[in-house]
Motif scaffolding. Structure first.
Motif, PDB file in Angstrom:
ATOM      1  N   GLY A   1       0.768  -1.225   0.000  1.00 21.24           N
ATOM      2  CA  GLY A   1       0.000   0.000   0.000  1.00 21.24           C
ATOM      3  C   GLY A   1       0.804   1.282   0.000  1.00 21.24           C
ATOM      4  N   ARG A   2       2.119   1.170  -0.079  1.00 25.89           N
ATOM      5  CA  ARG A   2       2.972   2.352  -0.123  1.00 25.89           C
ATOM      6  C   ARG A   2       3.881   2.255  -1.337  1.00 25.89           C
ATOM      7  NH1 ARG A   2       2.631   5.409   4.313  1.00 25.89           N
ATOM      8  NH2 ARG A   2       4.567   6.510   3.840  1.00 25.89           N
ATOM      9  N   VAL A   3       4.472   3.370  -1.695  1.00 25.77           N
ATOM     10  CA  VAL A   3       5.364   3.418  -2.846  1.00 25.77           C
ATOM     11  C   VAL A   3       6.625   4.179  -2.462  1.00 25.77           C
ATOM     12  CG1 VAL A   3       4.172   5.456  -3.734  1.00 25.77           C
ATOM     13  CG2 VAL A   3       5.582   4.086  -5.268  1.00 25.77           C
ATOM     14  N   LEU A   4       7.766   3.615  -2.852  1.00 22.09           N
ATOM     15  CA  LEU A   4       9.053   4.276  -2.632  1.00 22.09           C
ATOM     16  C   LEU A   4       9.340   5.175  -3.824  1.00 22.09           C
ATOM     17  CD1 LEU A   4      11.187   1.308  -1.250  1.00 22.09           C
ATOM     18  CD2 LEU A   4       9.820   2.973   0.003  1.00 22.09           C
ATOM     19  N   LEU A   5       9.810   6.386  -3.533  1.00 20.05           N
ATOM     20  CA  LEU A   5       9.973   7.401  -4.567  1.00 20.05           C
ATOM     21  C   LEU A   5      11.424   7.826  -4.709  1.00 20.05           C
ATOM     22  CD1 LEU A   5       6.986   9.767  -3.661  1.00 20.05           C
ATOM     23  CD2 LEU A   5       7.004   7.894  -5.329  1.00 20.05           C
ATOM     24  N   ASP A   6      11.763   8.179  -5.935  1.00 20.02           N
ATOM     25  CA  ASP A   6      12.990   8.924  -6.210  1.00 20.02           C
ATOM     26  C   ASP A   6      12.549  10.368  -6.423  1.00 20.02           C
ATOM     27  OD1 ASP A   6      15.423   9.893  -6.958  1.00 20.02           O
ATOM     28  OD2 ASP A   6      15.489   8.894  -8.908  1.00 20.02           O
ATOM     29  N   SER A   7      12.724  11.186  -5.397  1.00 26.21           N
ATOM     30  CA  SER A   7      12.116  12.518  -5.419  1.00 26.21           C
ATOM     31  C   SER A   7      12.882  13.449  -4.493  1.00 26.21           C
ATOM     32  CB  SER A   7      10.645  12.430  -4.980  1.00 26.21           C
ATOM     33  OG  SER A   7      10.077  13.707  -4.823  1.00 26.21           O
ATOM     34  N   GLU A   8      12.640  14.777  -4.687  1.00 31.30           N
ATOM     35  CA  GLU A   8      13.213  15.777  -3.785  1.00 31.30           C
ATOM     36  C   GLU A   8      12.378  15.957  -2.525  1.00 31.30           C
ATOM     37  OE1 GLU A   8      13.667  19.341  -5.992  1.00 31.30           O
ATOM     38  OE2 GLU A   8      15.265  18.542  -7.291  1.00 31.30           O
ATOM     39  N   LEU A   9      11.261  15.248  -2.444  1.00 32.49           N
ATOM     40  CA  LEU A   9      10.435  15.294  -1.242  1.00 32.49           C
ATOM     41  C   LEU A   9      11.252  14.827  -0.036  1.00 32.49           C
ATOM     42  CD1 LEU A   9       7.395  15.762  -0.384  1.00 32.49           C
ATOM     43  CD2 LEU A   9       7.199  13.265  -0.486  1.00 32.49           C
ATOM     44  N   LYS A  10      11.106  15.539   1.077  1.00 33.28           N
ATOM     45  CA  LYS A  10      11.856  15.208   2.286  1.00 33.28           C
ATOM     46  C   LYS A  10      11.035  14.295   3.189  1.00 33.28           C
ATOM     47  CE  LYS A  10      15.147  17.949   0.955  1.00 33.28           C
ATOM     48  NZ  LYS A  10      16.399  17.372   0.415  1.00 33.28           N
ATOM     49  N   PRO A  11      11.676  13.312   3.824  1.00 36.25           N
ATOM     50  CA  PRO A  11      10.945  12.480   4.788  1.00 36.25           C
ATOM     51  C   PRO A  11      10.352  13.338   5.895  1.00 36.25           C
ATOM     52  CG  PRO A  11      13.081  11.507   4.260  1.00 36.25           C
ATOM     53  CD  PRO A  11      13.074  12.870   3.649  1.00 36.25           C
ATOM     54  N   GLY A  12       9.109  13.067   6.224  1.00 31.61           N
ATOM     55  CA  GLY A  12       8.411  13.839   7.239  1.00 31.61           C
ATOM     56  C   GLY A  12       7.459  14.864   6.669  1.00 31.61           C
ATOM     57  N   GLU A  13       7.630  15.251   5.409  1.00 25.71           N
ATOM     58  CA  GLU A  13       6.695  16.186   4.788  1.00 25.71           C
ATOM     59  C   GLU A  13       5.350  15.503   4.560  1.00 25.71           C
ATOM     60  OE1 GLU A  13       8.170  19.534   2.059  1.00 25.71           O
ATOM     61  OE2 GLU A  13       9.359  17.788   1.449  1.00 25.71           O
ATOM     62  N   SER A  14       4.287  16.272   4.694  1.00 22.91           N
ATOM     63  CA  SER A  14       2.948  15.735   4.477  1.00 22.91           C
ATOM     64  C   SER A  14       2.621  15.749   2.991  1.00 22.91           C
ATOM     65  CB  SER A  14       1.915  16.555   5.248  1.00 22.91           C
ATOM     66  OG  SER A  14       2.130  16.437   6.644  1.00 22.91           O
ATOM     67  N   VAL A  15       1.976  14.701   2.537  1.00 23.56           N
ATOM     68  CA  VAL A  15       1.539  14.612   1.149  1.00 23.56           C
ATOM     69  C   VAL A  15       0.023  14.477   1.128  1.00 23.56           C
ATOM     70  CG1 VAL A  15       3.674  13.634   0.238  1.00 23.56           C
ATOM     71  CG2 VAL A  15       1.953  12.114   1.186  1.00 23.56           C
ATOM     72  N   VAL A  16      -0.587  15.010   0.103  1.00 23.91           N
ATOM     73  CA  VAL A  16      -2.045  15.003  -0.010  1.00 23.91           C
ATOM     74  C   VAL A  16      -2.485  13.645  -0.545  1.00 23.91           C
ATOM     75  CG1 VAL A  16      -4.051  16.084  -1.067  1.00 23.91           C
ATOM     76  CG2 VAL A  16      -2.066  17.477  -0.419  1.00 23.91           C
ATOM     77  N   ILE A  17      -3.431  13.017   0.164  1.00 24.12           N
ATOM     78  CA  ILE A  17      -3.940  11.729  -0.283  1.00 24.12           C
ATOM     79  C   ILE A  17      -5.403  11.801  -0.701  1.00 24.12           C
ATOM     80  CG2 ILE A  17      -2.294  10.391   1.065  1.00 24.12           C
ATOM     81  CD1 ILE A  17      -4.452   9.975   3.176  1.00 24.12           C
ATOM     82  N   GLU A  18      -6.124  12.868  -0.291  1.00 26.17           N
ATOM     83  CA  GLU A  18      -7.502  13.069  -0.718  1.00 26.17           C
ATOM     84  C   GLU A  18      -7.726  14.555  -0.956  1.00 26.17           C
ATOM     85  OE1 GLU A  18     -10.696  11.238   1.377  1.00 26.17           O
ATOM     86  OE2 GLU A  18      -9.475   9.519   2.025  1.00 26.17           O
ATOM     87  N   GLY A  19      -8.497  14.860  -2.029  1.00 27.84           N
ATOM     88  CA  GLY A  19      -8.755  16.248  -2.393  1.00 27.84           C
ATOM     89  C   GLY A  19      -7.811  16.770  -3.457  1.00 27.84           C
ATOM     90  N   VAL A  20      -7.116  15.897  -4.151  1.00 26.18           N
ATOM     91  CA  VAL A  20      -6.125  16.333  -5.141  1.00 26.18           C
ATOM     92  C   VAL A  20      -6.776  16.889  -6.398  1.00 26.18           C
ATOM     93  CG1 VAL A  20      -4.373  14.727  -4.309  1.00 26.18           C
ATOM     94  CG2 VAL A  20      -5.984  13.995  -6.075  1.00 26.18           C
ATOM     95  N   GLN A  21      -8.075  16.580  -6.644  1.00 27.57           N
ATOM     96  CA  GLN A  21      -8.699  16.977  -7.900  1.00 27.57           C
ATOM     97  C   GLN A  21      -8.782  18.504  -8.041  1.00 27.57           C
ATOM     98  OE1 GLN A  21      -9.955  14.910  -5.705  1.00 27.57           O
ATOM     99  NE2 GLN A  21     -10.050  12.887  -6.699  1.00 27.57           N
ATOM    100  N   ARG A  22      -8.908  19.232  -6.934  1.00 29.13           N
ATOM    101  CA  ARG A  22      -9.095  20.680  -6.990  1.00 29.13           C
ATOM    102  C   ARG A  22      -7.807  21.446  -6.769  1.00 29.13           C
ATOM    103  NH1 ARG A  22     -13.835  22.058  -2.904  1.00 29.13           N
ATOM    104  NH2 ARG A  22     -13.457  24.116  -3.831  1.00 29.13           N
TER     105      ARG A  22
END
Length: 350
Positions: free
Chosen positions: A309-330
């Protein structure tokens, strides 16, 4: 007259509309869209692979006779452990032994003649050429005896190394040729398991790395081993590399030709882990939304691996930052958002 009347009417309408607009309150801006977020975490890109493999003995040969002949003796039982040099099959060798005896007699005669001629050296009684011929005859007799003994030895088939013999394919009295397989011999104290590893994981594997093998003949049991050899080439069709693991077979339970499920645990570098719902796609690629200072920020993110249920990313996102999981359409980059819920603590994948 009509022009004056039209101008007067238009002025009156503009005055009324202007007064109305001036008295109307300004339209309030839309409220920030609500979103639910979840924290990102850091997780190692560890992976456990399971691959099919085939077993083979450390040393395995099919036994053949060097010459044709009649089987005089079969000196082993199927499944018997034999030592190196032990006689497995003996062929009839009466003619070869007689030939060896004859060659031995000729060698004795040549020795005696050469010794007698050597005793006359310097007396002139025997020419030097005759002495040289006697020496040559002596060497030739020695070679003939060695050849005769080799022919006798070829009638005996011995184990080239210590191991376990298989079923006998011949019996006493059978006629065999050098193309007749007599039996098999396996040194299975260590069993090799060949398997194929995807190219993407090659950099994570090295000789000596631990592996675990399972066989359907022994359900619930695991056999420990290690990577012994790595092929020098990658198959251009399958994009796999062949590998060989060595598994100790001290209990002598494993056999050549067995099928195995090889398990290999590979460690990876640290990655950012987010819920699968956070990963979004559009024509520019994959990305996630995060909230920074109350505003939506789009962060490019390449998925590396999905797990539970999770995905590992190659990204500049920092561990601990919040990511949007619902409401992304708007969401749009830079707009204010209102966090109305938190997805809770994230599970770290293995």
């Amino acid at each position: 007259m009509l022009k004056q009347l039209f101008a007067s009417t238009l002025a009156t309408l503009l005055l009324v509309c202007g007064t109305t607009f001036a008295q109307s309150p300004a339209t309030p801006p839309p409220p920030p869209p609500p979103v639910i977020v979840a924290p990102s975490t850091q997780a190692n890109d560890n992976v456990a692979l399971t691959m099919p493999g085939n077993g083979s003995a450390r040393q395995a040969v099919v036994i053949f006779s060097a010459v044709a002949g009649e089987v005089a003796e079969v000196g082993f039982r199927p499944g018997q452990a034999v030592r190196a040099g032990q006689v497995l099959v003996r062929l009839e060798d009466r003619s070869e032994r007689l030939a060896a005896d004859l060659a031995s007699a000729r060698l004795d005669a040549a020795k005696a003649l050469a010794a007698r001629y050597e005793g006359t050296r310097g007396t002139g009684a025997v020419p030097e050429s005759v002495v040289d011929e006697a020496r040559a005859a002596l060497r030739a007799a020695g070679i003939e005896l060695a050849q005769a003994r080799e022919a006798v030895a070829d009638r005996v088939v011995r184990a080239p190394f210590a191991g376990v013999v298989g079923l006998a394919t011949v019996e006493r009295g059978d006629r065999v040729t050098p193309e007749t397989a007599l039996t098999t011999l396996d040194d299975r104290r260590v069993l090799f398991i060949d398997f194929e590893l995807p190219e993407a994981y090659l950099a994570r594997v090295k000789p000596g790395q631990a592996v675990t093998a399972a066989n359907p003949a022994y359900p619930g049991r695991e056999f420990k081993g290690a990577v012994a050899q790595i092929d020098s080439r990658i198959d251009p069709v399958s994009r796999n590399v062949r590998m060989r693991a060595a598994v100790p077979n001290t209990d002598d339970l494993l056999r050549s030709g067995m099928s195995f499920q090889v398990q290999l645990a590979l460690s990876g570098q640290p990655r950012v882990s987010v819920p699968e719902l956070a990963l979004q796609w559009d024509r520019d690629g994959s990305f996630v939304w995060t909230v920074r200072e109350g505003k939506a920020v789009r962060v490019p993110a390449r998925p590396v691996r999905r797990a539970e249920g999770r995905v590992l990313l190659d990204s500049e996102l920092k561990p601990g930052e919040s990511v949007v999981i619902e409401g992304v359409q708007r969401l749009r980059a830079g707009i204010a958002v209102r966090v109305v819920g938190n997805g809770g603590a994230a599970r770290t994948p293995p």
